[in-house]
Design an enzyme around this catalytic site. Structure first.
Site, mmCIF file in Angstrom:
data_model
loop_
_atom_site.group_PDB
_atom_site.id
_atom_site.type_symbol
_atom_site.label_atom_id
_atom_site.label_comp_id
_atom_site.label_asym_id
_atom_site.label_seq_id
_atom_site.Cartn_x
_atom_site.Cartn_y
_atom_site.Cartn_z
ATOM 1 N N CYS A 307 0.798 -1.228 0.000
ATOM 2 C CA CYS A 307 0.000 0.000 0.000
ATOM 3 C C CYS A 307 0.829 1.276 0.000
ATOM 4 C CB CYS A 307 -0.927 0.017 1.232
ATOM 5 S SG CYS A 307 -2.326 -1.098 1.107
ATOM 6 N N ILE A 308 1.623 1.469 1.035
ATOM 7 C CA ILE A 308 2.208 2.785 1.275
ATOM 8 C C ILE A 308 3.136 3.237 0.147
ATOM 9 C CG2 ILE A 308 3.575 4.155 2.903
ATOM 10 C CD1 ILE A 308 2.496 2.426 5.124
#
Length: 463
Positions: A307-308
């Site tokens: 995600c990040i």
């Protein structure tokens, strides 16, 4: 401004209609699409309760969802394009660390995995959980999502609920999926329900689970949102309803951009502390004693995971279509992407201190997953560190108890990996990597995670 509605879990949905389920021809790939007509249930059955859930994509998001719904007593059909993955699930072997084999096996009477899209025809609700990666140009790649959408559109019938869980930019659900689903004549909000509910999976985490983590949902219509709320109330203690899919999509991006920006801030502080000769870990520890107005973030070798490192690019790409540049967000990404280069510079300096060059130096990397407690190496900073050190001619080895192979290397046993080396670099503090043993056996140690705090030794350095 409309406030999100926080709804406690619970509430029993109506029983779903079982009539007019007609099987359609199977296909082996999500990109095929299906359009054969299926008789619709009566109009008064269209809001009845889902008793059969379909999950498209059985990775780290989809498999836990499928298991959770099966454990709640619902029938589940999971669709995946990987025959080996489907065969493993059928034999009770889990490929997701958060779902042990025995937990998967206990759902076998209610959960069936398949590669045939036509098997979704029996589902009352379909959840799309496929990857949303980046292109080589660091722009959103909706290929897997749109392929999954076409498959669902080919199986869609009146009365179904479809929820997108994949992280994406605001507008995807309405602008991309809704036209696909309405192309066959059905109308979203009237014939079928469509909503967005972002996954909140944190691999390896046990203190916050699918059950205990609030679930955000946003529907194309109020009815769509209510259908999604009632479905997720089966497996989540709290469901948070927002006004639209766009609000839910942006909420997910905000969650991860928040982490990206704060990690970049503390990483940049680590670079400054390195030049100033100040221990960044001592600074962070001291700041964290403030009981208000401060949230702790630790520096490290860079960002990794599903995600990040990816999500901020979805937001910045979407912002450009509104004539806006998210400079703060993009700068954070640049800072975090440069951290592996700083690590390699620290390796060079550590070796120089004992008269060694990187070329030919025997370097052991400890932990290569993107975070402790997981085998996931997606976007792991360790991968870039390995490539950079190889370019400089280092003789590399590594140990990670959860990652057997990476970048053409095989994991060496611990602590034997520390024998006859010039430098150990602790990249990820995986369980089973004994810090005391590492300090005792490594001739030099570069700690990128701050786990050696409290150990005073001349041969130990920290980020």
């Amino acid at each position: 401004m409309k406030r999100p509605t926080r709804v406690p879990g619970g509430g029993i949905l109506h029983r779903a209609a079982q009539a007019n389920r007609i099987s359609r021809c199977a296909g082996s790939s999500w990109t095929n699409g299906f359009s054969t007509a299926v008789a619709a249930p009566p109009a008064n059955d269209r809001t009845l309760s889902p008793v059969h859930v379909g999950v498209v994509g059985l990775g780290y998001v989809g498999l836990p969802l499928a298991v959770a719904f099966a454990e709640a007593g619902l029938r589940v059909t999971g669709l995946d394009t990987d025959p080996a993955r489907v065969a493993g699930i059928a034999s009770g072997r889990s490929h997701v660390g958060d779902i042990p084999d025995d937990r998967l096996g206990a759902t076998s009477a209610r959960f069936v995995a398949t590669t045939r899209p036509s098997d979704l025809a029996v589902a009352d609700a379909i959840l799309i959980c496929v990857p949303t990666p980046l292109t080589p140009e660091r722009e959103p790649d909706l290929g897997p999502l749109l392929a999954a959408g076409r498959v669902v559109a080919g199986q869609l019938r009146a009365g179904q609920l479809v929820v997108l869980e994949s992280t994406t930019y605001p507008g995807t659900t309405r602008d991309q999926l809704l036209p696909l689903f309405e192309a066959g004549g059905l109308r979203v909000g009237t014939d079928v329900h469509l909503a967005y509910s972002p996954e909140r999976v944190d691999p390896g985490r046990t203190d916050h689970t699918l059950r205990s983590t609030p679930k955000v949902v946003g529907g194309v219509t109020a009815g769509c949102a209510e259908a999604a709320r009632e479905l997720y109330a089966r497996v989540c203690d709290e469901v948070v309803v927002v006004s639209s899919p766009e609000a839910a999509e942006l909420a997910k991006l905000l969650e991860n951009v928040f982490r990206s920006v704060n990690i970049a801030l503390v990483n940049e502080l680590a670079l400054l502390c390195d030049r100033m000769g100040i221990d960044v870990w001592e600074v962070v520890d001291a700041a964290a004693t403030k009981p208000y107005g401060f949230m702790r973030f630790d520096p490290g070798p860079g960002m990794g995971g599903h995600c990040i490192p990816v999500d901020p690019f979805y937001l910045s790409w979407r912002a450009r279509s509104f004539d806006m540049t998210t400079e703060f967000v993009e700068l954070a990404g640049k800072v975090n992407q440069q951290m592996p280069h700083h690590v390699v510079e620290r390796v060079q300096r550590s070796l120089n201190d004992v008269g060694l060059a990187v070329r030919g130096a025997r370097i052991a990397l400890l932990g290569v997953a993107y975070k402790a407690g997981t085998s996931d190496t997606r976007e792991s900073p360790a991968l870039k560190i390995i490539r950079l050190l190889r370019e400089l001619g280092a003789d590399l080895r590594y140990h990670d108890p959860l990652v057997p192979t990476v970048e053409g290397l095989e994991s060496s046993a611990f602590p034997a990996v520390l024998d006859e080396i010039d430098l150990a670099v602790l990249v990820t503090a995986q369980p089973g990597i004994d810090v005391d043993v590492t300090i005792a056996r490594a001739p030099r140690l570069l700690d990128l995670r701050g786990v050696t705090r409290g150990h005073d030794a001349d041969h130990v350095e920290r980020l």
